[in-house]
Write an enzyme that holds these catalytic residues in place. Structure first.
Site, PDB file in Angstrom:
ATOM      1  N   GLY A  12      11.634  48.122  -6.705  1.00 38.38           N
ATOM      2  CA  GLY A  12      11.121  47.678  -5.403  1.00 38.38           C
ATOM      3  C   GLY A  12      11.353  48.730  -4.336  1.00 38.38           C
ATOM      4  N   ALA A  14       9.229  51.042  -3.125  1.00 39.53           N
ATOM      5  CA  ALA A  14       8.067  51.539  -2.381  1.00 39.53           C
ATOM      6  C   ALA A  14       8.209  51.324  -0.877  1.00 39.53           C
ATOM      7  CB  ALA A  14       6.796  50.855  -2.885  1.00 39.53           C
ATOM      8  N   ALA A  20      14.608  52.110   2.012  1.00 43.43           N
ATOM      9  CA  ALA A  20      15.780  52.526   2.809  1.00 43.43           C
ATOM     10  C   ALA A  20      16.931  52.946   1.890  1.00 43.43           C
ATOM     11  CB  ALA A  20      16.214  51.388   3.732  1.00 43.43           C
ATOM     12  N   CYS A  63       5.611  50.202 -12.176  1.00 49.36           N
ATOM     13  CA  CYS A  63       6.216  49.246 -13.120  1.00 49.36           C
ATOM     14  C   CYS A  63       6.250  47.848 -12.534  1.00 49.36           C
ATOM     15  CB  CYS A  63       7.648  49.715 -13.404  1.00 49.36           C
ATOM     16  SG  CYS A  63       8.734  48.483 -14.140  1.00 49.36           S
ATOM     17  N   ASN A  91      16.549  45.694  -7.028  1.00 52.18           N
ATOM     18  CA  ASN A  91      16.230  45.263  -5.665  1.00 52.18           C
ATOM     19  C   ASN A  91      14.902  44.507  -5.556  1.00 52.18           C
ATOM     20  OD1 ASN A  91      16.026  45.641  -2.548  1.00 52.18           O
ATOM     21  ND2 ASN A  91      14.260  46.798  -3.351  1.00 52.18           N
ATOM     22  N   SER A 138      21.023  37.725  -1.522  1.00 49.90           N
ATOM     23  CA  SER A 138      20.653  37.340  -0.153  1.00 49.90           C
ATOM     24  C   SER A 138      21.729  36.378   0.350  1.00 49.90           C
ATOM     25  CB  SER A 138      19.303  36.617  -0.185  1.00 49.90           C
ATOM     26  OG  SER A 138      19.069  35.925   1.019  1.00 49.90           O
ATOM     27  N   TYR A 151      13.626  30.340  -4.032  1.00 47.30           N
ATOM     28  CA  TYR A 151      14.176  31.653  -3.643  1.00 47.30           C
ATOM     29  C   TYR A 151      15.709  31.552  -3.612  1.00 47.30           C
ATOM     30  CZ  TYR A 151      14.942  35.857  -0.763  1.00 47.30           C
ATOM     31  OH  TYR A 151      15.372  37.081  -0.287  1.00 47.30           O
ATOM     32  N   ASN A 187      14.278  43.287   8.641  1.00 50.38           N
ATOM     33  CA  ASN A 187      12.927  43.594   9.112  1.00 50.38           C
ATOM     34  C   ASN A 187      12.128  44.390   8.070  1.00 50.38           C
ATOM     35  OD1 ASN A 187      10.708  43.903  10.688  1.00 50.38           O
ATOM     36  ND2 ASN A 187      11.611  45.472  12.023  1.00 50.38           N
TER      37      ASN A 187
HETATM   38  P1  NAD Z   1       9.547  43.907   0.544  1.00 51.50           P
HETATM   39  O1  NAD Z   1       8.507  42.910   0.209  1.00 51.50           O
HETATM   40  O2  NAD Z   1       9.376  44.744   1.746  1.00 51.50           O
HETATM   41  O3  NAD Z   1       9.814  44.890  -0.678  1.00 51.50           O
HETATM   42  C1  NAD Z   1       9.901  44.425  -1.996  1.00 51.50           C
HETATM   43  C2  NAD Z   1       9.375  45.493  -2.927  1.00 51.50           C
HETATM   44  O4  NAD Z   1       9.476  44.978  -4.263  1.00 51.50           O
HETATM   45  C3  NAD Z   1       7.900  45.843  -2.667  1.00 51.50           C
HETATM   46  O5  NAD Z   1       7.732  47.240  -2.636  1.00 51.50           O
HETATM   47  C4  NAD Z   1       7.171  45.217  -3.854  1.00 51.50           C
HETATM   48  O6  NAD Z   1       5.999  45.918  -4.246  1.00 51.50           O
HETATM   49  C5  NAD Z   1       8.249  45.274  -4.931  1.00 51.50           C
HETATM   50  N1  NAD Z   1       8.007  44.315  -5.993  1.00 51.50           N
HETATM   51  C6  NAD Z   1       7.732  42.993  -5.869  1.00 51.50           C
HETATM   52  N2  NAD Z   1       7.495  42.462  -7.074  1.00 51.50           N
HETATM   53  C7  NAD Z   1       7.630  43.460  -7.974  1.00 51.50           C
HETATM   54  C8  NAD Z   1       7.501  43.523  -9.379  1.00 51.50           C
HETATM   55  N3  NAD Z   1       7.174  42.456 -10.109  1.00 51.50           N
HETATM   56  N4  NAD Z   1       7.726  44.716  -9.982  1.00 51.50           N
HETATM   57  C9  NAD Z   1       8.038  45.810  -9.257  1.00 51.50           C
HETATM   58  N5  NAD Z   1       8.165  45.811  -7.931  1.00 51.50           N
HETATM   59  C10 NAD Z   1       7.960  44.639  -7.302  1.00 51.50           C
HETATM   60  O7  NAD Z   1      10.926  43.088   0.632  1.00 51.50           O
HETATM   61  P2  NAD Z   1      12.402  43.551   1.015  1.00 51.50           P
HETATM   62  O8  NAD Z   1      12.813  42.756   2.161  1.00 51.50           O
HETATM   63  O9  NAD Z   1      12.536  45.017   1.039  1.00 51.50           O
HETATM   64  O10 NAD Z   1      13.158  42.947  -0.256  1.00 51.50           O
HETATM   65  C11 NAD Z   1      13.970  43.690  -1.118  1.00 51.50           C
HETATM   66  C12 NAD Z   1      15.009  42.749  -1.693  1.00 51.50           C
HETATM   67  O11 NAD Z   1      15.859  42.281  -0.640  1.00 51.50           O
HETATM   68  C13 NAD Z   1      14.440  41.496  -2.347  1.00 51.50           C
HETATM   69  O12 NAD Z   1      15.168  41.192  -3.514  1.00 51.50           O
HETATM   70  C14 NAD Z   1      14.643  40.431  -1.294  1.00 51.50           C
HETATM   71  O13 NAD Z   1      14.709  39.145  -1.841  1.00 51.50           O
HETATM   72  C15 NAD Z   1      15.964  40.884  -0.713  1.00 51.50           C
HETATM   73  N6  NAD Z   1      16.271  40.361   0.618  1.00 51.50           N
HETATM   74  C16 NAD Z   1      15.406  40.553   1.659  1.00 51.50           C
HETATM   75  C17 NAD Z   1      15.731  40.034   2.898  1.00 51.50           C
HETATM   76  C18 NAD Z   1      14.809  40.185   4.088  1.00 51.50           C
HETATM   77  O14 NAD Z   1      14.933  39.409   5.054  1.00 51.50           O
HETATM   78  N7  NAD Z   1      13.917  41.164   4.108  1.00 51.50           N
HETATM   79  C19 NAD Z   1      16.927  39.328   3.078  1.00 51.50           C
HETATM   80  C20 NAD Z   1      17.784  39.162   1.996  1.00 51.50           C
HETATM   81  C21 NAD Z   1      17.447  39.684   0.772  1.00 51.50           C
END
Ligand code: NAD
Length: 265
Positions: A12, A14, A20, A63, A91, A138, A151, A187
């Protein structure tokens, strides 16, 4: 762990938190395999990193982490490309309460699989506890989330699995530390999912409640979550720990009572 010249695989990567993480690890001198489903955004991030760090420091691997063969291939490609693996960050995650099975598949099953594959590559190779796996959970893994129950379940699962497998890794002297990070709201584009019926399903009418929570708790910058990751990786004493990151307390750890039974090994 000294991060310079270490090789990290991040799923994840991208965009959002994963990107980050990649940025922070590249700044520390790591080489990074950016693993993601989103080829367009993934390639764009790789190009941006090339400009800042040079073309040799990262690789993008397309992937779908929910596909077992895809995920195994991604590890193989990263290992063959850089010659080793030292760090795995599971992630990739989604927020989908409508098609909720994929939430369990991506957020929990693929994290478990990524941990097992990571262990196969790293266990007993790097002595002195040099391998590290970090799973992204999370705050919803520690408290209930009324409008995101699946979730929430997937993230609770990540915490239970991470704490348990970390104890096993230590008992077996694998030399791989396994920890989890629990951010509050961050964010990133995932926050847009609460606007969509195709993501929220049954809970769509409660999107304002989630927005109210965001306003109440505040929204973190992804760079702070990356700071947490670096802290976990650089501190070799941490194993089986659950790091929380919140607006009012910053980076800190969940406290648990000691477990009454420990392995004899
Ligand atoms: P995001 O949607 O910005 O990024 C998630 C990335 O995962 C994307 O690039 C997406 O293409 C990739 N992805 C999704 N499904 C996929 C798959 N099947 N195979 C490969 N890649 C895949 O979200 P984010 O906020 O950066 O989330 C990252 C992690 O942090 C997640 O596990 C999310 O649950 C967790 N998280 C996010 C927050 C929030 O508020 N943003 C809070 C707590 C936890």
């Amino acid at each position: 762990m000294h991060l310079k010249d270490k090789v990290a695989l991040i799923t994840g990567a991208a965009q959002g938190i994963g990107r980050a993480f990649a940025q922070a690890l590249l700044e520390k001198g790591c080489k990074v395999a950016l693993v993601d489903l989103n080829v367009e955004v993934g390639e764009a991030s790789k190009s941006a990193f090339d400009k800042e760090f040079g073309t040799q420091r990262s690789i993008f691997i397309a992937c779908d982490v929910s596909n077992e063969e895809n995920l195994k291939d991604a590890f193989k490609k990263a290992d063959q490309h850089f010659g080793k693996l030292d760090i795995v960050v599971n992630n990739a995650g989604v927020n989908n309460e409508k098609n909720w099975e994929i939430t369990v598949q991506i957020n929990l099953i693929s994290v478990i699989r990524g941990t097992y594959i990571g262990l196969e590559y790293m266990k007993n190779k790097n002595k002195c506890s040099e391998g590290a796996i970090v799973n992204v959970a999370s705050l919803a893994g520690l408290i209930p989330a009324a409008f995101q129950p699946v979730y929430c379940a997937s993230k609770h699962g990540v915490i239970g699995f991470t704490r348990s497998i970390a104890m096993f890794s230590a008992a077996e002297n694998y030399g791989v530390r396994i920890n989890a990070i629990c951010p509050g709201f961050v964010n990133t584009p995932i926050l847009q999912s609460i606007e969509k019926e195709e993501n929220m399903g049954l809970y769509s009418s409660h999107k304002q409640d989630i927005k109210d929570m965001m306003e109440f708790y505040g929204v973190l910058d992804p760079s702070l979550i990356a700071e947490g990751l670096i802290k976990i990786l650089e501190d070799d004493t941490l194993n089986g720990e659950i790091m929380k990151i919140t607006t009012n307390q910053g980076i800190h750890f969940q406290e648990y009572s000691p477990l009454p039974f420990q392995s004899r090994k």
